[in-house]
Structure formats: C-alpha cells, structure tokens
Design an enzyme around this catalytic site. Structure first.
Site, PDB file in Angstrom:
ATOM      1  N   ASP A   1     -20.964  30.642 -23.221  1.00  0.00           N
ATOM      2  CA  ASP A   1     -21.377  32.103 -22.579  1.00  0.00           C
ATOM      3  C   ASP A   1     -22.851  31.818 -22.305  1.00  0.00           C
ATOM      4  O   ASP A   1     -23.303  32.700 -21.270  1.00  0.00           O
ATOM      5  CB  ASP A   1     -20.645  33.043 -23.192  1.00  0.00           C
TER       6      ASP A   1
ATOM      7  N   PHE B   1     -24.179  43.344 -26.490  1.00  0.00           N
ATOM      8  CA  PHE B   1     -23.709  44.664 -25.956  1.00  0.00           C
ATOM      9  C   PHE B   1     -24.302  45.916 -26.484  1.00  0.00           C
ATOM     10  O   PHE B   1     -23.822  46.915 -26.317  1.00  0.00           O
ATOM     11  CB  PHE B   1     -22.501  44.540 -25.247  1.00  0.00           C
TER      12      PHE B   1
ATOM     13  N   ARG C   1     -18.938  34.247 -34.256  1.00  0.00           N
ATOM     14  CA  ARG C   1     -17.797  33.859 -33.795  1.00  0.00           C
ATOM     15  C   ARG C   1     -17.106  32.548 -34.444  1.00  0.00           C
ATOM     16  O   ARG C   1     -15.855  32.295 -34.284  1.00  0.00           O
ATOM     17  CB  ARG C   1     -18.239  33.526 -32.316  1.00  0.00           C
TER      18      ARG C   1
ATOM     19  N   SER D   1     -11.250  39.243 -28.864  1.00  0.00           N
ATOM     20  CA  SER D   1     -12.362  38.241 -29.206  1.00  0.00           C
ATOM     21  C   SER D   1     -12.912  39.155 -30.684  1.00  0.00           C
ATOM     22  O   SER D   1     -13.323  38.380 -31.723  1.00  0.00           O
ATOM     23  CB  SER D   1     -13.519  38.484 -28.325  1.00  0.00           C
TER      24      SER D   1
ATOM     25  N   HIS E   1     -19.610  37.934 -32.474  1.00  0.00           N
ATOM     26  CA  HIS E   1     -20.502  36.960 -31.571  1.00  0.00           C
ATOM     27  C   HIS E   1     -21.949  37.195 -31.688  1.00  0.00           C
ATOM     28  O   HIS E   1     -22.526  37.585 -30.775  1.00  0.00           O
ATOM     29  CB  HIS E   1     -20.106  37.019 -30.181  1.00  0.00           C
TER      30      HIS E   1
ATOM     31  N   GLU F   1     -19.366  50.688 -23.915  1.00  0.00           N
ATOM     32  CA  GLU F   1     -19.802  50.588 -25.483  1.00  0.00           C
ATOM     33  C   GLU F   1     -20.347  51.782 -25.752  1.00  0.00           C
ATOM     34  O   GLU F   1     -20.208  52.187 -26.941  1.00  0.00           O
ATOM     35  CB  GLU F   1     -20.722  49.421 -25.621  1.00  0.00           C
TER      36      GLU F   1
ATOM     37  N   HIS G   1     -39.993  70.674 -16.803  1.00  0.00           N
ATOM     38  CA  HIS G   1     -39.784  69.683 -18.056  1.00  0.00           C
ATOM     39  C   HIS G   1     -40.772  69.320 -18.978  1.00  0.00           C
ATOM     40  O   HIS G   1     -40.663  69.106 -19.982  1.00  0.00           O
ATOM     41  CB  HIS G   1     -38.934  68.631 -17.094  1.00  0.00           C
TER      42      HIS G   1
ATOM     43  N   ARG H   1     -15.514  37.437 -38.101  1.00  0.00           N
ATOM     44  CA  ARG H   1     -14.723  38.104 -37.305  1.00  0.00           C
ATOM     45  C   ARG H   1     -13.241  38.199 -37.513  1.00  0.00           C
ATOM     46  O   ARG H   1     -12.693  39.244 -37.660  1.00  0.00           O
ATOM     47  CB  ARG H   1     -14.846  37.870 -35.722  1.00  0.00           C
TER      48      ARG H   1
ATOM     49  N   HIS I   1     -25.090  36.172 -23.429  1.00  0.00           N
ATOM     50  CA  HIS I   1     -24.183  36.521 -24.546  1.00  0.00           C
ATOM     51  C   HIS I   1     -24.605  36.368 -25.680  1.00  0.00           C
ATOM     52  O   HIS I   1     -23.865  36.424 -26.720  1.00  0.00           O
ATOM     53  CB  HIS I   1     -22.812  36.070 -24.052  1.00  0.00           C
TER      54      HIS I   1
END
Length: 447
Positions: free
Chosen positions: A255, A223, A306, A170, A247, A197, A52, A143, A259
């Site tokens: 949160d 995320f 948000r 959301s 968000h 995701e 490799h 949003r 988050h």
C-alpha cells in the site's frame, strides 16, 4: 434525501422552532442551518474577527450585556432560568426514583441479568472475561490476536460494543455471531461506523462515557491523524475508551507510504494521559486488552501489526509483566554489556540478536517496552532494574526515532516516508532486521 431547515442562529425562538420541526421528521435525517453573527450584541466587535480573538474588556462587556438586556451583575442568572433548572432537578429526582423502582422489580424478576446490569453501570466487569482471556502460542499478526481476544471475552462482556471505520476485514474487530447494531437490532454488538475515523472515535468516547457500556473502534494506524481530536479528548476527559489501530508500520507493504505510519507512534505517545500499547505478540495483545478494559481514567490505543509475529513473551496473560509497560523479556547470561529495547514487531529481532550476541560472548539483555505510558508510572527503582544506568542501550522500532533517546543512546528506526514493496522487504530496506541490530550493538560495545 435530507430534511433541511434554515433559521436565524441568534434568534432563540427560531432555533427552538427549527429543532421542534426537525424532531417531527422521523423518516429521514435533518440538517439545521443556523446563520449567526460572531460577537452578536457587541456594539463594537459584532461581525468582526476581533470578537473571536480579543478579550472584550469591562466597557465592551457592559455595553454588550446592556444591548442584550442582561443584568450587569457578574455571573447573574435570571430568575426564570434558575426556576426552570430547579424544576428540571425536581423532575430528574422523580424520574430517577421511578427508574430505581423499575430496576428493583427487574432485578427481582431476573436476578442474574439485573446483577449484570447493575455491575455494568458501576463499571464492574466481573471475572468471567479474565478467565476467558486466551493464551496465544501461535505465530499470528497481533491484529489477528486482537480478534481472538475480542471473541474470547465477548460472551462475558455483553456491554462491550464496537467496530471499525469500514475496515473490519482488515482490523478484525467484529464480534462474530453477535449481530450488528442497527435500528431493528439494537442488541447487536458490532457497529459499522463507516469511513469516518473522527466520528467513530467520538462515538466510542460517547459509548464509554454513557456508562454501562464500553466502546472500541478500529482503523489503520496512519488514519489516526483523522481521529486525533477525539483521541486527545478521551485522554483529557479521563475516558477509558479503547482504540484498535492496525497496520502499525511499514510492514503494511504494497500500500506504500500513504498507508505506512512513521511519526504516528511518537506523536500519539506525546498525548498526556494516553496509553499507546504496541504488543510484541499475541500474549502481549491479550495483556493490552486487559489493561484497556481495567482502566478507569485513561484511554488505550492498541497498535497492532498486519504481519504475523512469533510468540516470544510469557504465556501467563493474567500476571504478565507487560502490564508494567516495560520489562526484562530475556536477561543476559551474566552482567549485561548491552541492552536491546524494542516494541511490537521488532521484539522478535531483539530476541534473535541476543542469541547471536551471547554466542559471541557479549551478555545481552532484551527489554520489551510496549507502553511508555505504563512504564513511566512505575517507581524509579523498578525502572532502574529494567534499564540499569551505565549499560549501553540500543532501541529498535519501525517508526520515528525522535523520542527514543529518552531510553537509548543508539536508535534504529525510520525517519523518512516508507516504500511500496512487500512488507518484509521494506523492513529489510530500513534496517529493521536482527542482523542490523547485531552489528549496531557490537559497534556500541566493542567500538
């Protein structure tokens, strides 16, 4: 519930048999587990990590080819392989001719739909969606503004499809009343991607690369870490995918730090050929969608709030200065003594701070910079007209300050993890307020 097949991954007939067996199973998903040997065929390196990490070298390469029965000639293609691919080319030519005739007949029978399909395949979206782009004068979360845009333009863009990684309520990415994309409803426009995701963004790239369709996918900005390989590849492939990540700051609130994105805006801006667009209000959100849909060679990530944001930018969304990435939102009453630069939810603070500074006799310019990527595409003269050399600048953004010295000497931001509390309280704790911006600007100008 899975159909599972195990095979020798170095045995081509065995792989072929496993694929054919799996294709015959239509009532459940199939998983093929192919056991392989790294560096298969190499006398010295097979089965070792060096296969490799190390180049084979001329001697080992020749020995490997000999062991596998491959001609030592460089870039050799066996005659049977060449013949097979030429046959595929001939088959493809025939298939394309058949499709062209079928499309011609369809276009004749359904002129309007035929023209729509032809244009979609060519990447032409028409003008109906532009006429449908909404002006958003209300105080709304960006949003929510994104949802308003999606549903305003959906009727004029029947090949636009997308959804969310199980966060639709959301992210607000659902095309209302247009169904869900499922085996029994293939015309549905909303895709339930599930909590994944990376797979979602990979699918969005595939939808977009296929041609004739434009894909989008949504999740929380924090995320985007899970999806980064797919985001980066969209930029590398010059694939104009659309990513809706909401968000976008510590404004998330209760949160808490897990988050609340901090480094994400800076990290995503660092990807070459990647348009991160963080709008200040509903109108800039509509512009972000316009830029994303008109793009041909780069993806766009819309970083949306948000919390509700007041309308502060121009209402002409078809000829909006945000398309240049950065612009003078509100100019000083005289030669500016300071320039306040912000993005997204912090632009409202720049506007309030300007009012206070002007009242104290400090001419102040406000610059909205929703897209560094688009701003850097402008010529030097335009950039200098927005950010004149020699005038002190203060930036404010609810995220990492790491890259902000590119545009301002003094940078208000957040370089630690967030907190769990109501969003406006967290913003205040980190100095994302007009009061802090006013005092910072005054110290810079007055010393």
């Amino acid at each position: 519930g899975w159909h599972v097949v195990r095979c020798d991954g170095n045995d081509l007939p065995a792989i072929d048999a496993a694929i054919r067996e799996s294709q015959a199973v239509t009532d459940r998903p199939s998983l093929i587990m192919a056991k392989t040997i790294i560096g298969f065929g190499s006398p010295k390196l097979a089965g070792t990590s060096k296969a490799h990490s190390n180049p084979f070298g001329a001697e080992e390469l020749a020995a490997t080819k000999a062991a596998l029965g491959i001609s030592p000639e460089p870039f050799h293609v066996d005659e049977d392989v060449l013949s097979h691919y030429r046959q595929l080319g001939e088959k493809g030519t025939g298939t394309h001719a058949e499709w062209s005739e079928a499309f011609k007949a369809y276009h004749g029978a359904e002129p309007e739909l035929g023209a729509q399909l032809r244009d979609a395949i060519a990447g032409e979206l028409g003008k109906g969606w532009l006429e449908a782009l909404p002006t958003i004068a209300d105080k709304v979360a960006t949003r929510k503004a994104g949802e308003m845009v999606i549903n305003a333009i959906a009727e004029s863009l029947p090949t636009l499809m997308g959804g969310s990684a199980d966060l639709a309520e959301s992210n607000l990415t659902t095309q209302k009343g247009r169904g869900y994309f499922q085996p029994d409803s293939p015309s549905g426009k909303t895709v339930n991607f599930g909590v994944r995701e990376f797979a979602m963004c990979s699918a969005v790239n595939g939808i977009t690369l296929h041609g004739g369709t434009r894909g989008y996918g949504g999740s929380f900005l924090v995320f985007s870490d899970y999806a980064r390989p797919a985001l980066r590849l969209s930029a590398l492939m010059e694939c104009p995918s659309i990513f809706v990540f909401t968000h976008d700051s510590v404004g998330v609130g209760e949160d808490g730090p897990t988050h609340e994105p901090i480094e994400h805006l800076t990290s995503l801006r660092a990807i070459p050929n990647f348009n991160l667009f963080r709008p200040a209000d509903g109108n800039e959100t509509a512009v972000g969608w316009k830029v994303a849909l008109q793009a041909k060679t780069f993806p766009t990530l819309l970083a949306l709030s948000r919390q509700a944001l007041p309308a502060v930018t121009p209402e002409d969304v078809l000829n909006h200065p945000a398309e240049k990435g950065g612009y003078v939102l509100k100019d000083a009453s005289a030669e500016p003594k300071v320039v306040l630069i912000g993005t997204g939810s912090e632009i409202q603070h720049c506007v309030k701070a300007q009012e206070a500074l002007e009242a104290e006799g400090i001419p102040t310019r406000v610059v909205s910079l929703p897209s560094w990527f688009l701003f850097e595409k402008q010529d030097a003269a335009y950039k200098a007209s927005v950010l004149p050399v020699g005038i002190p600048r203060v930036s404010i953004e609810a995220g990492s300050t790491l890259a902000w010295p590119r545009y301002a000497e003094v940078n208000l931001g957040i370089d630690t993890f967030g907190l769990s509390a109501p969003g406006d309280q967290v913003m205040k704790e980190f100095g994302m307020t007009p009061e802090n911006l006013i005092e910072t600007a005054k110290r810079l100008v007055l010393g």
